[in-house]
Write an enzyme that holds these catalytic residues in place. Structure first.
Site, mmCIF file in Angstrom:
data_model
loop_
_atom_site.group_PDB
_atom_site.id
_atom_site.type_symbol
_atom_site.label_atom_id
_atom_site.label_comp_id
_atom_site.label_asym_id
_atom_site.label_seq_id
_atom_site.Cartn_x
_atom_site.Cartn_y
_atom_site.Cartn_z
ATOM 1 N N ARG A 122 -21.894 -44.898 -19.010
ATOM 2 C CA ARG A 122 -22.043 -43.648 -19.794
ATOM 3 C C ARG A 122 -20.857 -42.710 -19.670
ATOM 4 N NH1 ARG A 122 -26.695 -44.341 -17.229
ATOM 5 N NH2 ARG A 122 -28.322 -45.344 -18.441
ATOM 6 N N LYS A 143 -11.192 -38.111 -29.612
ATOM 7 C CA LYS A 143 -11.920 -39.034 -30.495
ATOM 8 C C LYS A 143 -11.575 -40.463 -30.094
ATOM 9 C CE LYS A 143 -12.502 -36.718 -34.931
ATOM 10 N NZ LYS A 143 -12.224 -36.882 -36.366
ATOM 11 N N GLU A 185 2.383 -37.948 -39.654
ATOM 12 C CA GLU A 185 1.367 -37.061 -39.064
ATOM 13 C C GLU A 185 2.019 -35.782 -38.513
ATOM 14 O OE1 GLU A 185 -1.832 -37.739 -39.381
ATOM 15 O OE2 GLU A 185 -2.031 -39.930 -39.478
ATOM 16 N N LYS A 227 -2.264 -29.621 -32.895
ATOM 17 C CA LYS A 227 -3.517 -30.374 -32.812
ATOM 18 C C LYS A 227 -4.427 -29.785 -31.742
ATOM 19 C CE LYS A 227 -6.144 -34.385 -32.833
ATOM 20 N NZ LYS A 227 -6.233 -35.803 -33.151
ATOM 21 N N GLU A 237 -15.552 -31.418 -34.611
ATOM 22 C CA GLU A 237 -15.361 -31.491 -36.058
ATOM 23 C C GLU A 237 -16.559 -30.999 -36.857
ATOM 24 O OE1 GLU A 237 -13.191 -34.828 -37.526
ATOM 25 O OE2 GLU A 237 -13.512 -34.256 -39.612
ATOM 26 N N ARG A 241 -11.468 -28.563 -37.651
ATOM 27 C CA ARG A 241 -10.859 -29.846 -37.300
ATOM 28 C C ARG A 241 -10.664 -30.714 -38.542
ATOM 29 N NH1 ARG A 241 -11.667 -33.293 -31.743
ATOM 30 N NH2 ARG A 241 -10.256 -34.983 -32.293
ATOM 31 N N ASN A 245 -7.480 -33.721 -41.625
ATOM 32 C CA ASN A 245 -7.599 -34.789 -42.632
ATOM 33 C C ASN A 245 -6.722 -34.524 -43.853
ATOM 34 O OD1 ASN A 245 -9.522 -36.199 -41.130
ATOM 35 N ND2 ASN A 245 -11.156 -34.877 -41.883
ATOM 36 N N HIS A 248 -5.402 -37.267 -46.089
ATOM 37 C CA HIS A 248 -6.071 -38.504 -45.685
ATOM 38 C C HIS A 248 -7.078 -39.021 -46.705
ATOM 39 C CE1 HIS A 248 -4.057 -37.954 -41.902
ATOM 40 N NE2 HIS A 248 -4.636 -39.010 -41.369
ATOM 41 N N HIS A 252 -6.284 -42.563 -47.408
ATOM 42 C CA HIS A 252 -7.168 -43.656 -46.977
ATOM 43 C C HIS A 252 -7.431 -44.620 -48.128
ATOM 44 C CE1 HIS A 252 -9.049 -41.506 -43.269
ATOM 45 N NE2 HIS A 252 -8.105 -42.348 -42.902
ATOM 46 N N HIS A 265 -0.583 -46.719 -42.139
ATOM 47 C CA HIS A 265 -1.450 -45.540 -42.245
ATOM 48 C C HIS A 265 -0.669 -44.282 -42.656
ATOM 49 C CE1 HIS A 265 -4.615 -42.688 -41.357
ATOM 50 N NE2 HIS A 265 -3.784 -42.037 -40.552
HETATM 51 P P1 NAD Z 1 -1.045 -49.178 -33.254
HETATM 52 O O1 NAD Z 1 -1.630 -48.749 -31.995
HETATM 53 O O2 NAD Z 1 -1.830 -50.122 -34.103
HETATM 54 O O3 NAD Z 1 0.400 -49.763 -32.997
HETATM 55 C C1 NAD Z 1 1.151 -50.232 -34.080
HETATM 56 C C2 NAD Z 1 2.034 -51.407 -33.660
HETATM 57 O O4 NAD Z 1 3.105 -50.935 -32.867
HETATM 58 C C3 NAD Z 1 1.292 -52.438 -32.836
HETATM 59 O O5 NAD Z 1 1.696 -53.699 -33.264
HETATM 60 C C4 NAD Z 1 1.785 -52.168 -31.416
HETATM 61 O O6 NAD Z 1 1.778 -53.338 -30.635
HETATM 62 C C5 NAD Z 1 3.185 -51.672 -31.658
HETATM 63 N N1 NAD Z 1 3.732 -50.764 -30.665
HETATM 64 C C6 NAD Z 1 3.097 -49.768 -30.012
HETATM 65 N N2 NAD Z 1 3.956 -49.095 -29.245
HETATM 66 C C7 NAD Z 1 5.163 -49.681 -29.404
HETATM 67 C C8 NAD Z 1 6.440 -49.419 -28.882
HETATM 68 N N3 NAD Z 1 6.680 -48.399 -28.048
HETATM 69 N N4 NAD Z 1 7.470 -50.230 -29.258
HETATM 70 C C9 NAD Z 1 7.260 -51.233 -30.136
HETATM 71 N N5 NAD Z 1 6.055 -51.509 -30.672
HETATM 72 C C10 NAD Z 1 5.025 -50.746 -30.309
HETATM 73 O O7 NAD Z 1 -0.712 -47.984 -34.261
HETATM 74 P P2 NAD Z 1 -0.707 -46.415 -34.154
HETATM 75 O O8 NAD Z 1 -0.125 -46.010 -35.442
HETATM 76 O O9 NAD Z 1 -0.167 -45.900 -32.902
HETATM 77 O O10 NAD Z 1 -2.266 -46.054 -34.143
HETATM 78 C C11 NAD Z 1 -3.107 -46.290 -35.236
HETATM 79 C C12 NAD Z 1 -4.536 -46.154 -34.781
HETATM 80 O O11 NAD Z 1 -4.767 -44.819 -34.335
HETATM 81 C C13 NAD Z 1 -5.560 -46.422 -35.863
HETATM 82 O O12 NAD Z 1 -6.513 -47.322 -35.368
HETATM 83 C C14 NAD Z 1 -6.194 -45.071 -36.116
HETATM 84 O O13 NAD Z 1 -7.550 -45.177 -36.494
HETATM 85 C C15 NAD Z 1 -6.032 -44.402 -34.793
HETATM 86 N N6 NAD Z 1 -6.048 -42.939 -34.848
HETATM 87 C C16 NAD Z 1 -6.887 -42.277 -34.011
HETATM 88 C C17 NAD Z 1 -6.934 -40.900 -34.007
HETATM 89 C C18 NAD Z 1 -7.817 -40.176 -33.040
HETATM 90 O O14 NAD Z 1 -7.935 -38.955 -33.119
HETATM 91 N N7 NAD Z 1 -8.436 -40.881 -32.112
HETATM 92 C C19 NAD Z 1 -6.101 -40.156 -34.854
HETATM 93 C C20 NAD Z 1 -5.246 -40.863 -35.704
HETATM 94 C C21 NAD Z 1 -5.233 -42.246 -35.680
HETATM 95 ZN ZN ZN Z 2 -3.900 -40.104 -39.770
#
Ligand code: NAD
Ligand code: ZN
Length: 365
Positions: A122, A143, A185, A227, A237, A241, A245, A248, A252, A265
């Site tokens: 938990r 999140k 972003e 943020k 949210e 918050r 978006n 987005h 999306h 993205h």
């Molecule tokens: P990711 O984590 O999918 O990474 C993208 C690619 O880059 C992967 O192939 C990874 O292996 C590679 N990578 C990561 N770090 C690297 C580095 N330093 N050097 C070389 N390659 C590297 O992508 P992201 O864009 O970081 O994250 C996207 C995710 O974040 C989505 O799933 C999205 O839903 C989530 N997200 C969450 C929130 C939140 O508030 N929790 C907000 C925005 C996005």
């Molecule tokens: Zn985003």
């Protein structure tokens, strides 16, 4: 010099330590946690581990037993099966309530590891060690989620980390596409909260290659401050918050229609921001030169016309399917001015009109 941003939430205030070499601080951060962790469990993106694992391994406190668990690179880590494998490994490692999970990777690994930490017994503590530009956004705010075959991020929890250790040296190995995508972003944060940051960015970035060094570090720090101010006001949210978006809703739709992964993205969000800016001009007389903004994004390499290959009907269908839509109208974040967002409902007719305008203007970028 390491910079520090404090994120304040209802139950917890935690530091984001950001800068080149920040990972060197992680031992101190871990040993500073009020309830001393019993052991460490690192959930690492395997591709990130191959590039930077050594640096993290060397920086962890040698006084604490540490297990490493590797997950597939990127989005494929956010699946039920990977989630289950993580929890199995956590049980096998006999983690207790005071064991500390460390998320090592981009937003995907952070979302997965955060949700593992939120679910195990938990909820146990975790630290984010983000390695992408986008993760300046995802690592802050609490999140966490995995994907369901029927929808992205549909299974998750709010669970704030104990700290975020953000070493900008890790960002140097990102591909140009990932750099550009994550930086969208930052541009979003500037548009919803900081006109002078937007100006700075537009002057400094002529191509994706300019997204680096102390300029990037400054942008990431400002992005995190923006943020965290929003999260402080609205942790779960129910209100402001939603401003995060911005770009987005349409973004999306473009991301989904292109097939996840094809248009990254942030690239899709860049298209969505252009759409939302035209919509703000139409609905609200926003005074902003959206067409020059779009042309600038295009020069920086963003695929600004990615949405125009789909019909309006297809885009609208996805936007109304979005979890943020009610009835036939679509909820949109628009701007009164740069730095002054608000949420409104847009009718199908309004959206169609803006879509036509968007397509017409796109010939001029
Ligand atoms: P990711 O984590 O999918 O990474 C993208 C690619 O880059 C992967 O192939 C990874 O292996 C590679 N990578 C990561 N770090 C690297 C580095 N330093 N050097 C070389 N390659 C590297 O992508 P992201 O864009 O970081 O994250 C996207 C995710 O974040 C989505 O799933 C999205 O839903 C989530 N997200 C969450 C929130 C939140 O508030 N929790 C907000 C925005 C996005
Ligand atoms: Zn985003």
């Amino acid at each position: 010099m390491m910079n520090r941003v404090l994120v304040e939430t209802t139950h917890k205030t935690y530091p984001v330590i950001i800068g080149e070499g920040a990972v060197q601080e992680i031992s101190r951060v871990i040993l500073d946690i009020p309830k001393a962790p019993t052991r460490l469990f690192v959930i690492a993106d395997e591709a990130v581990y191959a590039l930077h694992g050594e640096a993290l391994r060397d920086a962890l406190p040698s006084s604490l037993a540490t297990d490493w668990h590797f997950v597939p690179a990127g989005e494929s880590a956010k699946s039920f099966s990977v989630f289950e494998q993580c929890l199995t490994a956590m049980l096998e490692a006999a983690l207790d309530r005071r064991s500390l999970v460390i998320a090592f990777g981009g937003g995907a690994c952070g979302d997965l590891a955060g949700f593992c930490a939120a679910s195990y017994m938990r909820g146990i503590p975790f630290i984010q060690v983000p390695t992408t530009i986008l993760a300046h956004d995802s690592a802050v705010g609490g999140k966490t989620a995995i994907n369901h075959p029927l929808g992205k991020n549909m299974i998750g929890a709010f669970h704030q980390p104990e700290a975020v250790v953000y070493d900008t040296a890790f960002l140097k190995s990102l591909s140009e596409k990932e750099t550009r995508s994550g930086f969208a972003e930052v541009i979003k944060h500037a548009l919803i909260a900081d006109p002078s940051l937007l100006e700075n960015i537009q002057q400094s970035v002529k191509s994706a290659e300019d997204i680096k060094g102390s300029f990037l570090e400054h942008c990431l720090q400002r992005g995190i401050e923006i943020k965290s101010a929003i999260v402080k006001e609205d942790e779960k949210e129910t209100g402001v918050r939603a401003f995060l978006n911005f770009g987005h809703t349409y973004g999306h739709a473009v991301e989904a229609l292109s097939g996840y992964g094809k248009t990254a993205h942030g690239e899709a969000v860049a298209c969505g921001m252009i759409f939302a800016l035209y919509a703000s001009q139409f609905k609200n007389d926003l005074s902003f030169d959206t067409s020059s903004f779009a042309a600038w994004l295009k020069r920086a390499g963003y695929p600004v016309k990615a949405g125009t290959v789909f019909s309006f009907e297809d885009i609208y269908a996805v936007m109304t399917r979005d979890k943020k839509a009610y009835g036939g109208t679509v909820r949109f974040v628009l701007l009164n001015e740069v730095g002054k967002p608000y949420v409104t409902e847009m009718t199908k007719e309004e959206l169609q009109h803006i879509d036509e305008h968007f397509r017409k203007e796109s010939d001029t970028w």
